[in-house]
Design an enzyme around this catalytic site. Structure first.
Site, mmCIF file in Angstrom:
data_model
loop_
_atom_site.group_PDB
_atom_site.id
_atom_site.type_symbol
_atom_site.label_atom_id
_atom_site.label_comp_id
_atom_site.label_asym_id
_atom_site.label_seq_id
_atom_site.Cartn_x
_atom_site.Cartn_y
_atom_site.Cartn_z
ATOM 1 N N ASP A 1 0.168 -7.762 1.153
ATOM 2 C CA ASP A 1 0.521 -6.358 1.389
ATOM 3 C C ASP A 1 2.044 -6.182 1.437
ATOM 4 O OD1 ASP A 1 0.130 -3.664 1.689
ATOM 5 O OD2 ASP A 1 -0.164 -3.763 3.871
ATOM 6 N N SER B 1 4.727 2.217 7.974
ATOM 7 C CA SER B 1 4.399 1.062 7.144
ATOM 8 C C SER B 1 5.595 0.638 6.306
ATOM 9 C CB SER B 1 3.221 1.397 6.226
ATOM 10 O OG SER B 1 2.060 1.628 6.986
ATOM 11 N N HIS C 1 0.817 -1.210 0.000
ATOM 12 C CA HIS C 1 0.000 0.000 0.000
ATOM 13 C C HIS C 1 0.857 1.268 0.000
ATOM 14 C CE1 HIS C 1 0.508 -0.378 4.480
ATOM 15 N NE2 HIS C 1 0.543 0.954 4.403
#
Length: 558
Positions: free
Chosen positions: A318, A401, A285
């Protein structure tokens, strides 16, 4: 000679006159020349004092006045001594000798050794009795070198037997009465300077002590003027390797910050170096805005930047891999083993929350094998990721992230991917919600397999059972649907589920003994394995429970 005057001639024993007039028979009286004896230089001497009596002489010693040979009247009336006569005629026990001067006293140090000729000390001869021959004079001494100057100590060579002679004083320094030299002007000035320097040193020491006491008092009690606060000094920069500082020092050079732009979207995330070829692992993402046509800039911990391209990405896990070129000296982060992680283990998270690069936070592992889903912003489920995650309380925020979650040996055990926010169910990290201590990371064992596939083939494979699940089922467990998503059968013919004997409507309650409460959990438990792994499923059908074993199949990821 006249024998009627009470004296008789006599000579020293062996017929040799004794030098200096000493008696030859041990008598301590002095020898003097006999009266009317003729030439005094002839060596004839008479013994004054008692001697052995002759047969024709009276036994009592005649009294002789000094300088006269006639007996002293009344000498026979003297009282007899209390003691017996001394055979050596030593006063006061013997009879008193004639009144004569004592023999000369010799210096003890001048006494010659036995058998050595004696040399009389220099100086005028001692006077003898009247009429005595002149004492023998020693030969004149040879000239000698001048004697050295006397030592500074006046008592060092003190000679009580020598004749007193004043020591010569230096011509430039008159002597005081004490014998010390009078200081010159230069000496007095030097002494004054030394006294002044000593006084200054003493004053400095006293002033320093007083100043220290006053300073300590002011520091303790407070004073006036400029305030200077106490502060610790410098310490060694090194830290223990297993401390947070030690872990951060080793890991930071391998952690990068990614700035992604694509279309009207942009995002910031974190990644870390996988190898020296420039491969960097991050979240899908994070790089999704640049998937079609975008720009990715990688910033290293030292400030250097480089452009990166997408090597491969997978939505279901992811995860994504990008690569930079033309960069040397890359340091890969070592990978740990997420199967070894236990609840309570300390961990360190590194990332760029809200674009604050190089931020280090720490915490513990709060839980393991926590099934979560993240994403879903597209609405069609194509961006949903299923993660059998490690839960941590290390603060993680948007921008973390893709960053590493490290163990106490600075090894990667997870990839920080999602947080639970107070205002939403889950957050993939691209929003602005803050951390509440619920962070989730993809286990590194799963991430390693996916990264290898992305680097080698550009795509990752997903393990599958070969069935379609009913995601609207609200009961406990994961129920197999009645038909497939494309309208076909819910159990793929010839697939792993079909070969294991699964039927539409079966409810899977456990996977390898671990409970399954929903369809998402069944997908997560399945994707935690590799294609080809064997699973043991507990299935409930028509109110009865049975166990089936199947081998996972493979499907291309997206």
């Amino acid at each position: 000679m006249n024998e009627g005057n009470g004296v008789r001639p006599g000579k020293a024993e062996e017929g040799t006159p004794t030098p200096g007039g000493a008696p030859a028979d041990g008598d301590f009286g002095s020898a003097r020349p006999a009266t009317g004896s003729g030439d005094p230089a002839g060596g004839d001497f008479v013994l004054a004092g008692p001697s052995a009596p002759d047969a024709d002489e009276p036994t009592g010693p005649p009294a002789v006045e000094p300088g006269s040979a006639a007996p002293v009247p009344g000498s026979a009336d003297r009282p007899k001594p209390l003691h017996d006569p001394d055979p050596y005629s030593t006063p006061p026990y013997g009879r008193p000798g004639p009144w004569a001067p004592a023999p000369p006293v010799r210096h003890p140090a001048a006494t010659p050794a036995h058998g050595t000729a004696f040399q009389a000390p220099a100086g005028p001869p001692l006077p003898g009795p009247p009429g005595a021959p002149a004492p023998l004079q020693p030969p004149p001494a040879e000239p000698t070198a001048p004697a050295a100057s006397p030592p500074s100590d006046p008592w060092h060579r003190y000679d009580p037997w020598a004749a007193p002679a004043p020591a010569p004083a230096p011509a430039h320094a008159p002597l005081q009465q004490t014998g010390a030299a009078v200081p010159t002007v230069r000496q007095r000035r030097g002494r004054a300077r030394r006294l002044l320097a000593g006084g200054a040193l003493a004053l400095a020491l006293v002033s320093g002590g007083v100043g220290g006491v006053v300073g300590a008092y002011l520091e303790r009690e407070g004073g006036t003027g400029t305030v200077r606060l106490p502060q610790a000094g410098k310490e060694p920069a090194g830290r223990p390797a297993d401390s947070v500082a030690g872990i951060a020092a080793r890991a930071l050079p391998s952690v990068v910050t990614l700035h992604v732009k694509g279309g009207d979207e942009q995002d910031t995330g974190t990644g870390f170096v996988l190898d020296t070829r420039g491969h960097i692992l991050t979240n899908n993402h994070v790089v999704r805005p640049a998937a079609a046509d975008g720009d990715i800039t990688v910033t290293f911990s030292g400030g250097a930047t480089a452009k990166a391209r997408i090597v491969g990405r997978d939505t279901g896990y992811d995860l994504a891999v990008v690569q930079v070129g033309g960069v040397r000296g890359l340091t890969p982060l070592p990978l740990g083993n997420s199967d070894n992680v236990r609840v309570g283990d300390p961990v360190v998270a590194i990332g760029a929350p809200f674009d604050l690069a190089g931020t280090v936070t720490s915490g513990i592992i709060s839980a393991t094998e926590r099934p979560i889903t993240a994403g879903g912003e597209q609405g069609d489920g194509s961006d949903v990721s299923y993660v059998d995650a490690l839960q941590t309380d290390a603060p993680i925020n948007p921008g973390n992230s893709g960053g590493p979650l490290l163990d106490s040996r600075a090894r990667v055990v997870g990839i920080n991917s999602a947080i639970r926010s107070a205002d939403s169910g889950s957050d993939s990290g691209d929003g602005q919600a803050g951390s509440i201590g619920l962070g989730f990371a993809i286990p590194v064992n799963q991430a390693r397999r996916v990264a290898e596939e992305l680097i080698n083939t550009g795509r990752a494979t997903h393990p599958v059972i070969g069935v379609t699940l009913d995601m609207d089922y609200t009961g406990d467990g994961a129920r197999i649907g009645t038909k497939g998503g494309d309208g076909g059968p819910a159990v793929t013919a010839g697939g792993p589920g079909d070969r294991a004997g699964l039927k539409p409507g079966d409810v899977v309650t456990e996977v390898d003994g671990r409970a399954v409460h929903s369809g998402d959990e069944l997908i997560i438990r399945t994707r935690a394995h590799r294609p080809g792994d064997r699973l043991r499923l507990t299935v409930r059908r028509d109110g009865r429970t049975r166990e089936v074993s199947l081998v996972l199949g493979s499907s291309p990821g997206g």
